[in-house]
Design a protein around this motif. Structure first.
Motif, PDB file in Angstrom:
ATOM      1  N   SER A  69       0.821  -1.211   0.000  1.00 48.42           N
ATOM      2  CA  SER A  69       0.000   0.000   0.000  1.00 48.42           C
ATOM      3  C   SER A  69       0.857   1.264   0.000  1.00 48.42           C
ATOM      4  CB  SER A  69      -0.948  -0.002   1.203  1.00 48.42           C
ATOM      5  OG  SER A  69      -0.223   0.000   2.415  1.00 48.42           O
ATOM      6  N   VAL A  70       1.883   1.286   0.847  1.00 52.15           N
ATOM      7  CA  VAL A  70       2.749   2.459   0.894  1.00 52.15           C
ATOM      8  C   VAL A  70       3.528   2.601  -0.408  1.00 52.15           C
ATOM      9  CG1 VAL A  70       4.729   3.523   2.042  1.00 52.15           C
ATOM     10  CG2 VAL A  70       2.952   2.421   3.405  1.00 52.15           C
ATOM     11  N   GLY A  71       4.036   1.487  -0.934  1.00 53.57           N
ATOM     12  CA  GLY A  71       4.759   1.541  -2.202  1.00 53.57           C
ATOM     13  C   GLY A  71       3.892   2.061  -3.330  1.00 53.57           C
ATOM     14  N   ALA A  72       2.659   1.544  -3.427  1.00 51.65           N
ATOM     15  CA  ALA A  72       1.742   2.007  -4.470  1.00 51.65           C
ATOM     16  C   ALA A  72       1.407   3.484  -4.297  1.00 51.65           C
ATOM     17  CB  ALA A  72       0.463   1.171  -4.444  1.00 51.65           C
ATOM     18  N   THR A  73       1.260   3.913  -3.045  1.00 51.53           N
ATOM     19  CA  THR A  73       0.968   5.324  -2.775  1.00 51.53           C
ATOM     20  C   THR A  73       2.097   6.229  -3.246  1.00 51.53           C
ATOM     21  OG1 THR A  73      -0.394   4.763  -0.849  1.00 51.53           O
ATOM     22  CG2 THR A  73       0.481   7.002  -0.967  1.00 51.53           C
ATOM     23  N   LEU A  74       3.327   5.846  -2.919  1.00 54.32           N
ATOM     24  CA  LEU A  74       4.466   6.673  -3.295  1.00 54.32           C
ATOM     25  C   LEU A  74       4.647   6.715  -4.805  1.00 54.32           C
ATOM     26  CD1 LEU A  74       7.027   5.657  -0.522  1.00 54.32           C
ATOM     27  CD2 LEU A  74       5.413   7.565  -0.544  1.00 54.32           C
ATOM     28  N   LEU A  75       4.469   5.584  -5.467  1.00 52.70           N
ATOM     29  CA  LEU A  75       4.635   5.553  -6.926  1.00 52.70           C
ATOM     30  C   LEU A  75       3.550   6.362  -7.622  1.00 52.70           C
ATOM     31  CD1 LEU A  75       5.695   1.830  -7.560  1.00 52.70           C
ATOM     32  CD2 LEU A  75       7.134   3.871  -7.378  1.00 52.70           C
ATOM     33  N   LEU A  76       2.308   6.252  -7.143  1.00 55.92           N
ATOM     34  CA  LEU A  76       1.245   7.044  -7.750  1.00 55.92           C
ATOM     35  C   LEU A  76       1.435   8.529  -7.463  1.00 55.92           C
ATOM     36  CD1 LEU A  76      -1.334   7.166  -9.388  1.00 55.92           C
ATOM     37  CD2 LEU A  76      -2.634   6.802  -7.277  1.00 55.92           C
ATOM     38  N   SER A  77       2.002   8.861  -6.296  1.00 60.50           N
ATOM     39  CA  SER A  77       2.272  10.271  -5.989  1.00 60.50           C
ATOM     40  C   SER A  77       3.188  10.886  -7.036  1.00 60.50           C
ATOM     41  CB  SER A  77       2.923  10.384  -4.607  1.00 60.50           C
ATOM     42  OG  SER A  77       2.074   9.905  -3.598  1.00 60.50           O
ATOM     43  N   LEU A  78       4.247  10.160  -7.392  1.00 57.63           N
ATOM     44  CA  LEU A  78       5.178  10.669  -8.394  1.00 57.63           C
ATOM     45  C   LEU A  78       4.498  10.824  -9.748  1.00 57.63           C
ATOM     46  CD1 LEU A  78       8.370   8.565  -7.520  1.00 57.63           C
ATOM     47  CD2 LEU A  78       7.670  10.790  -6.634  1.00 57.63           C
ATOM     48  N   LEU A 131      11.803   8.532  -0.138  1.00 54.70           N
ATOM     49  CA  LEU A 131      10.706   8.398  -1.098  1.00 54.70           C
ATOM     50  C   LEU A 131       9.444   9.104  -0.611  1.00 54.70           C
ATOM     51  CD1 LEU A 131      11.029   4.694  -2.338  1.00 54.70           C
ATOM     52  CD2 LEU A 131      11.358   6.769  -3.687  1.00 54.70           C
ATOM     53  N   SER A 132       9.129   8.946   0.670  1.00 55.01           N
ATOM     54  CA  SER A 132       7.912   9.580   1.186  1.00 55.01           C
ATOM     55  C   SER A 132       8.043  11.097   1.211  1.00 55.01           C
ATOM     56  CB  SER A 132       7.586   9.043   2.585  1.00 55.01           C
ATOM     57  OG  SER A 132       8.649   9.278   3.485  1.00 55.01           O
ATOM     58  N   LEU A 133       9.222  11.603   1.564  1.00 51.23           N
ATOM     59  CA  LEU A 133       9.440  13.052   1.529  1.00 51.23           C
ATOM     60  C   LEU A 133       9.342  13.583   0.104  1.00 51.23           C
ATOM     61  CD1 LEU A 133      12.395  13.477   4.055  1.00 51.23           C
ATOM     62  CD2 LEU A 133      10.051  14.296   4.344  1.00 51.23           C
ATOM     63  N   ALA A 134       9.954  12.851  -0.837  1.00 50.06           N
ATOM     64  CA  ALA A 134       9.901  13.275  -2.242  1.00 50.06           C
ATOM     65  C   ALA A 134       8.467  13.274  -2.751  1.00 50.06           C
ATOM     66  CB  ALA A 134      10.768  12.345  -3.096  1.00 50.06           C
ATOM     67  N   ALA A 135       7.699  12.258  -2.365  1.00 45.21           N
ATOM     68  CA  ALA A 135       6.305  12.195  -2.803  1.00 45.21           C
ATOM     69  C   ALA A 135       5.518  13.392  -2.297  1.00 45.21           C
ATOM     70  CB  ALA A 135       5.669  10.889  -2.316  1.00 45.21           C
ATOM     71  N   THR A 136       5.717  13.751  -1.042  1.00 42.15           N
ATOM     72  CA  THR A 136       5.004  14.907  -0.475  1.00 42.15           C
ATOM     73  C   THR A 136       5.374  16.195  -1.198  1.00 42.15           C
ATOM     74  OG1 THR A 136       5.065  13.812   1.693  1.00 42.15           O
ATOM     75  CG2 THR A 136       4.510  16.155   1.644  1.00 42.15           C
ATOM     76  N   VAL A 137       6.672  16.387  -1.442  1.00 45.25           N
ATOM     77  CA  VAL A 137       7.141  17.616  -2.067  1.00 45.25           C
ATOM     78  C   VAL A 137       6.611  17.754  -3.494  1.00 45.25           C
ATOM     79  CG1 VAL A 137       9.196  18.820  -2.919  1.00 45.25           C
ATOM     80  CG2 VAL A 137       9.200  17.816  -0.635  1.00 45.25           C
ATOM     81  N   VAL A 138       6.664  16.676  -4.271  1.00 43.36           N
ATOM     82  CA  VAL A 138       6.244  16.783  -5.677  1.00 43.36           C
ATOM     83  C   VAL A 138       4.737  16.967  -5.795  1.00 43.36           C
ATOM     84  CG1 VAL A 138       8.239  15.509  -6.554  1.00 43.36           C
ATOM     85  CG2 VAL A 138       6.138  14.262  -5.980  1.00 43.36           C
ATOM     86  N   VAL A 139       3.974  16.378  -4.886  1.00 41.51           N
ATOM     87  CA  VAL A 139       2.518  16.590  -4.917  1.00 41.51           C
ATOM     88  C   VAL A 139       2.202  18.050  -4.606  1.00 41.51           C
ATOM     89  CG1 VAL A 139       0.349  16.055  -3.737  1.00 41.51           C
ATOM     90  CG2 VAL A 139       1.872  14.209  -4.426  1.00 41.51           C
ATOM     91  N   VAL A 140       2.859  18.605  -3.606  1.00 47.80           N
ATOM     92  CA  VAL A 140       2.648  20.021  -3.277  1.00 47.80           C
ATOM     93  C   VAL A 140       3.059  20.908  -4.452  1.00 47.80           C
ATOM     94  CG1 VAL A 140       3.422  21.907  -1.799  1.00 47.80           C
ATOM     95  CG2 VAL A 140       2.866  19.689  -0.792  1.00 47.80           C
ATOM     96  N   ALA A 141       4.198  20.581  -5.083  1.00 51.06           N
ATOM     97  CA  ALA A 141       4.653  21.364  -6.240  1.00 51.06           C
ATOM     98  C   ALA A 141       3.630  21.324  -7.361  1.00 51.06           C
ATOM     99  CB  ALA A 141       6.001  20.827  -6.724  1.00 51.06           C
TER     100      ALA A 141
END
Length: 253
Positions: A69-78, A131-141
């Motif tokens: 679930s976490v992996g899928a979340t991070l990949l979809l975030s990107l 990965l989780s930090l990167a996902a948060t940053v790119v979604v905000v961007a």
């Protein structure tokens, strides 16, 4: 020979690092699916945590659910943020290896050959933290590029808010591993997610107390980040809505 060296030097001079964003992906702005996945990840982390692959079959299956679930979340975030394909492929490899490791440990558990000392899917928690930090940053961007407020904008903002709690979960876990404990009393992995969510919402329950100066600093920083995020995005959404209404003539300029 000199010409070859000159040509190679010119090529190196012209080389530029790959772009971070490429908005041509068909997954861009799919924040509804991302919100559902992020909520699922938060629930799984709250119930199982990331050490669950070391204690019996059922916890191992729970740990596998966490990883997937976490992996899928991070990949979809990107993908939803429009990150360039080269970076997505790198993340795919990292998450794929983690899922494969989790599945392997579950299989080993079925044949009773795994021990509690075996590695778990977060044997490298720093990788998951990055990965989780990167996902948060790119979604905000990506959300900052929206010029109109839509349902996807709201879904993306909620997803980013929940991703902050996931990022701090892994941050707390990393500090726990490095300092041999994060709280004054022993805590199970799911309690880190509970603590992260409570912190983000500034509930201040107080049943879990960080033990070190660094742990206390990180605890306070999550509350500050959460509040700044809410204030910033509420202002952004209100501003975009006001601009839309102004263009439609619903309010006076």
């Amino acid at each position: 020979m000199l010409l070859d060296h000159h040509t190679a030097g010119a090529r190196m001079a012209r080389w530029t690092p790959p772009a971070v964003f490429d908005n041509r992906s068909r997954h861009v702005d799919r924040f509804g699916t991302l919100l559902a996945l992020t909520a699922t990840s938060v629930v799984c982390l709250s119930l199982f945590g990331v050490d669950s692959l070391s204690d019996g079959l059922l916890p191992r299956l729970g740990g596998l659910a966490v990883t997937v679930s976490v992996g899928a979340t991070l990949l979809l975030s990107l993908r939803a943020a429009g990150v360039a394909l080269v970076w997505i492929r790198i993340a795919d490899v990292v998450v794929g290896l983690s899922v494969a490791l989790s599945l392997t440990l579950v299989v080993l558990g079925l044949v009773h050959t795994a021990s509690p000392a075996d590695a778990n899917p977060t044997a490298a928690p720093v990788v998951w933290l990055v990965l989780s930090l990167a996902a948060t940053v790119v979604v905000v961007a990506r959300l900052l590029r929206h010029r109109e407020v839509t349902l996807r904008t709201v879904q993306g903002a909620i997803s980013a808010y929940l991703l902050i709690s996931v990022s701090y979960y892994y941050l707390f876990r990393t500090v726990h591993d490095l300092q041999d404990g994060f709280f004054r009393t022993p805590a199970n992995p799911p309690e880190f997610m509970y603590f992260s969510l409570s912190n983000l919402a500034t509930l201040g329950i107080g049943d879990l107390v960080p033990r070190s100066r660094l742990a206390r600093l990180l605890t306070v920083s999550e509350a500050v980040v959460g509040q700044v995020f809410l204030v910033t995005f509420v202002a952004l959404i209100v501003g975009l809505l006001a601009e839309r209404w102004r263009r439609r003539g619903d309010i006076a300029p």
